[in-house]
Design an enzyme around this catalytic site. Structure first.
Site, PDB file in Angstrom:
ATOM      1  N   ARG A  26      55.909-134.274  -4.954  1.00 12.88           N
ATOM      2  CA  ARG A  26      56.880-134.896  -4.842  1.00 12.88           C
ATOM      3  C   ARG A  26      57.064-136.178  -4.257  1.00 12.88           C
ATOM      4  O   ARG A  26      56.088-136.422  -3.437  1.00 12.88           O
ATOM      5  CB  ARG A  26      57.688-133.775  -3.894  1.00 12.88           C
ATOM      6  N   ARG A  41      50.577-130.456  -1.507  1.00 10.46           N
ATOM      7  CA  ARG A  41      51.514-129.405  -2.226  1.00 10.46           C
ATOM      8  C   ARG A  41      51.625-129.978  -3.630  1.00 10.46           C
ATOM      9  O   ARG A  41      51.623-131.256  -4.016  1.00 10.46           O
ATOM     10  CB  ARG A  41      52.851-129.651  -1.505  1.00 10.46           C
ATOM     11  N   ARG A  83      71.779-126.607   6.664  1.00 16.36           N
ATOM     12  CA  ARG A  83      70.871-127.644   7.128  1.00 16.36           C
ATOM     13  C   ARG A  83      71.598-128.486   8.635  1.00 16.36           C
ATOM     14  O   ARG A  83      70.727-129.075   9.041  1.00 16.36           O
ATOM     15  CB  ARG A  83      70.478-128.802   6.504  1.00 16.36           C
ATOM     16  N   LYS A 129      59.071-122.479   3.348  1.00 16.53           N
ATOM     17  CA  LYS A 129      60.486-121.789   2.885  1.00 16.53           C
ATOM     18  C   LYS A 129      60.425-121.459   1.369  1.00 16.53           C
ATOM     19  O   LYS A 129      60.305-120.298   1.097  1.00 16.53           O
ATOM     20  CB  LYS A 129      61.855-122.551   3.181  1.00 16.53           C
ATOM     21  N   ARG A 155      61.672-136.766   7.386  1.00 12.41           N
ATOM     22  CA  ARG A 155      62.332-135.610   7.093  1.00 12.41           C
ATOM     23  C   ARG A 155      62.022-134.753   8.553  1.00 12.41           C
ATOM     24  O   ARG A 155      63.132-133.848   8.586  1.00 12.41           O
ATOM     25  CB  ARG A 155      61.747-134.980   5.977  1.00 12.41           C
TER      26      ARG A 155
HETATM   27  P1  AP5 Z   1      56.719-124.740   0.686  1.00 11.20           P
HETATM   28  O1  AP5 Z   1      56.980-123.469   0.623  1.00 11.20           O
HETATM   29  O2  AP5 Z   1      56.949-125.683  -0.132  1.00 11.20           O
HETATM   30  O3  AP5 Z   1      57.384-125.362   2.104  1.00 11.20           O
HETATM   31  P2  AP5 Z   1      59.144-125.748   2.332  1.00 11.20           P
HETATM   32  O4  AP5 Z   1      59.289-125.238   3.492  1.00 11.20           O
HETATM   33  O5  AP5 Z   1      59.850-125.170   1.032  1.00 11.20           O
HETATM   34  O6  AP5 Z   1      58.822-127.277   2.218  1.00 11.20           O
HETATM   35  P3  AP5 Z   1      60.181-128.309   1.511  1.00 11.20           P
HETATM   36  O7  AP5 Z   1      59.368-129.562   1.548  1.00 11.20           O
HETATM   37  O8  AP5 Z   1      60.646-127.968   0.144  1.00 11.20           O
HETATM   38  O9  AP5 Z   1      61.201-128.423   2.480  1.00 11.20           O
HETATM   39  P4  AP5 Z   1      62.140-129.359   2.851  1.00 11.20           P
HETATM   40  O10 AP5 Z   1      63.215-128.860   3.518  1.00 11.20           O
HETATM   41  O11 AP5 Z   1      61.749-130.845   3.059  1.00 11.20           O
HETATM   42  O12 AP5 Z   1      62.658-129.700   1.085  1.00 11.20           O
HETATM   43  P5  AP5 Z   1      64.023-129.382   0.376  1.00 11.20           P
HETATM   44  O13 AP5 Z   1      63.514-129.277  -1.033  1.00 11.20           O
HETATM   45  O14 AP5 Z   1      64.586-128.307   0.774  1.00 11.20           O
HETATM   46  O15 AP5 Z   1      55.135-125.104   1.311  1.00 11.20           O
HETATM   47  C1  AP5 Z   1      54.612-126.271   1.561  1.00 11.20           C
HETATM   48  C2  AP5 Z   1      53.093-126.441   1.371  1.00 11.20           C
HETATM   49  O16 AP5 Z   1      52.462-125.547   2.127  1.00 11.20           O
HETATM   50  C3  AP5 Z   1      52.931-125.859  -0.157  1.00 11.20           C
HETATM   51  O17 AP5 Z   1      51.731-126.602  -0.665  1.00 11.20           O
HETATM   52  C4  AP5 Z   1      52.493-124.312   0.006  1.00 11.20           C
HETATM   53  O18 AP5 Z   1      51.553-124.150  -0.986  1.00 11.20           O
HETATM   54  C5  AP5 Z   1      51.602-124.568   1.612  1.00 11.20           C
HETATM   55  N1  AP5 Z   1      51.874-123.381   2.127  1.00 11.20           N
HETATM   56  C6  AP5 Z   1      52.867-122.545   2.338  1.00 11.20           C
HETATM   57  N2  AP5 Z   1      52.670-121.653   3.394  1.00 11.20           N
HETATM   58  C7  AP5 Z   1      51.481-121.848   3.820  1.00 11.20           C
HETATM   59  C8  AP5 Z   1      50.712-121.221   4.876  1.00 11.20           C
HETATM   60  N3  AP5 Z   1      51.073-120.265   5.448  1.00 11.20           N
HETATM   61  N4  AP5 Z   1      49.404-121.615   5.054  1.00 11.20           N
HETATM   62  C9  AP5 Z   1      48.987-122.895   4.037  1.00 11.20           C
HETATM   63  N5  AP5 Z   1      49.548-123.489   3.311  1.00 11.20           N
HETATM   64  C10 AP5 Z   1      50.871-122.839   3.120  1.00 11.20           C
HETATM   65  O19 AP5 Z   1      64.751-130.548   0.601  1.00 11.20           O
HETATM   66  C11 AP5 Z   1      64.261-131.821  -0.136  1.00 11.20           C
HETATM   67  C12 AP5 Z   1      65.529-132.882   0.374  1.00 11.20           C
HETATM   68  O20 AP5 Z   1      66.644-132.347  -0.418  1.00 11.20           O
HETATM   69  C13 AP5 Z   1      66.132-133.258   1.720  1.00 11.20           C
HETATM   70  O21 AP5 Z   1      65.283-134.042   2.341  1.00 11.20           O
HETATM   71  C14 AP5 Z   1      67.303-133.395   1.392  1.00 11.20           C
HETATM   72  O22 AP5 Z   1      67.301-134.752   1.206  1.00 11.20           O
HETATM   73  C15 AP5 Z   1      67.894-132.743   0.305  1.00 11.20           C
HETATM   74  N6  AP5 Z   1      68.440-131.687   0.765  1.00 11.20           N
HETATM   75  C16 AP5 Z   1      67.956-130.201   0.554  1.00 11.20           C
HETATM   76  N7  AP5 Z   1      68.970-129.372   0.875  1.00 11.20           N
HETATM   77  C17 AP5 Z   1      69.968-129.915   1.688  1.00 11.20           C
HETATM   78  C18 AP5 Z   1      71.099-129.561   2.267  1.00 11.20           C
HETATM   79  N8  AP5 Z   1      71.291-128.236   2.563  1.00 11.20           N
HETATM   80  N9  AP5 Z   1      71.851-130.575   2.875  1.00 11.20           N
HETATM   81  C19 AP5 Z   1      71.554-131.919   2.756  1.00 11.20           C
HETATM   82  N10 AP5 Z   1      70.327-132.302   2.208  1.00 11.20           N
HETATM   83  C20 AP5 Z   1      69.798-131.145   1.362  1.00 11.20           C
HETATM   84 MG    MG Z   2      61.191-125.867  -0.432  1.00 12.54          MG
END
Ligand code: AP5
Ligand code: MG
Ligand code: ZN
Length: 214
Positions: free
Chosen positions: A155, A122, A83, A8, A166
């Site tokens: 992270r 990552r 979410r 994402k 997650r």
């Molecule tokens: P990356 O682009 O970082 O993936 P991502 O989908 O953004 O993963 P996240 O871990 O950020 O998602 P998440 O939903 O768990 O975390 P968030 O911060 O939103 O890519 C991942 C890796 O793969 C990188 O190393 C990248 O280089 C690599 N990659 C990318 N594309 C690739 C490809 N095509 N091929 C190979 N490698 C690739 O949320 C974190 C926490 O915050 C949650 O657990 C929750 O506690 C809280 N939170 C956030 N939003 C909310 C909400 N709306 N409601 C409640 N709690 C929330």
């Molecule tokens: Mg992210």
């Protein structure tokens, strides 16, 4: 939308540049709160470290504030919100108040094992939130962000057992949101496997397809 590690953040940065519109990641905002040591940050951390969702009230307020700041008037991209179905309904209400309509809910489909593989390598930027991967998308200089020169770190919620939790939370709470958007014809399902460029192209093609069919 999509499971943790679906790409994402990576794709939102690319799409945001391509479309010339701002983006906001609720996860990035929450991590900035944690880093600042604020009360909100301490509360958020207790959920994030366990791989649980932060309470709806908290994240809804973050999105509301961001939309009200007006930066998003010419269009915007949200990363990691909504979410669960309650957040999706709240977003509809917020957008109605702002007088705008959602174009698409993009869903990056990636299986659990690939997610674990991606997140174990990552690296994230402390300053701007850009993401890299030791193997699939390495920074030009070790542990330094290409975009802003900030320090890269791993992270805390990228440990395997937290990643799996997650993923479970995603299946339980976030998957139902896909049906919510499917029923309104806004869901764009994109295969998230393949290279970063391949996925970007699928998203761009999918959005063009949606624009034509309206
Ligand atoms: P990356 O682009 O970082 O993936 P991502 O989908 O953004 O993963 P996240 O871990 O950020 O998602 P998440 O939903 O768990 O975390 P968030 O911060 O939103 O890519 C991942 C890796 O793969 C990188 O190393 C990248 O280089 C690599 N990659 C990318 N594309 C690739 C490809 N095509 N091929 C190979 N490698 C690739 O949320 C974190 C926490 O915050 C949650 O657990 C929750 O506690 C809280 N939170 C956030 N939003 C909310 C909400 N709306 N409601 C409640 N709690 C929330
Ligand atoms: Mg992210
Ligand atoms: Zn950076």
């Amino acid at each position: 939308m999509g499971p943790p590690g679906a790409g994402k953040g990576t794709q939102v940065k690319i799409l945001s540049k391509m479309l010339g519109v701002p983006s906001m990641s609720t996860g990035d905002v929450l991590r900035a709160e944690v880093a600042s040591g604020s009360e909100l940050g301490r509360l958020a951390k207790s959920y994030m470290d366990r791989g649980e969702l932060v309470p709806d009230e908290v994240v809804i307020k973050i999105v509301e504030k961001w939309l009200r700041e007006g930066k998003a008037r010419e269009g915007f991209i949200l990363d990691g919100f909504p979410r669960n179905v309650r957040q999706a309904r709240e977003l509809d209400e917020m957008l109605k108040r702002e007088g705008v309509e959602l174009t698409a809910a993009i869903y990056l489909d990636v299986p659990e094992e690939e997610v674990v593989r991606r997140l174990s390598g990552r690296l994230s930027c402390k300053r701007c939130g850009a993401v890299y991967h030791v193997q699939f998308n390495p920074p030009r200089e070790d542990l330094k962000c290409d975009a802003c020169g900030g320090e890269l770190y791993q992270r805390e919620d990228d440990r395997e057992e937290v990643v799996r939790q997650r993923f479970r939370v995603y299946v339980e709470s976030t998957r139902p949101v896909l049906d919510y958007y499917e029923s309104t014809g806004k869901l764009l399902v994109v295969n998230g496997l393949g290279t970063i460029e391949e996925v970007s192209k699928r998203i761009a093609d999918g959005l063009r397809g949606m624009a034509h069919s309206r």
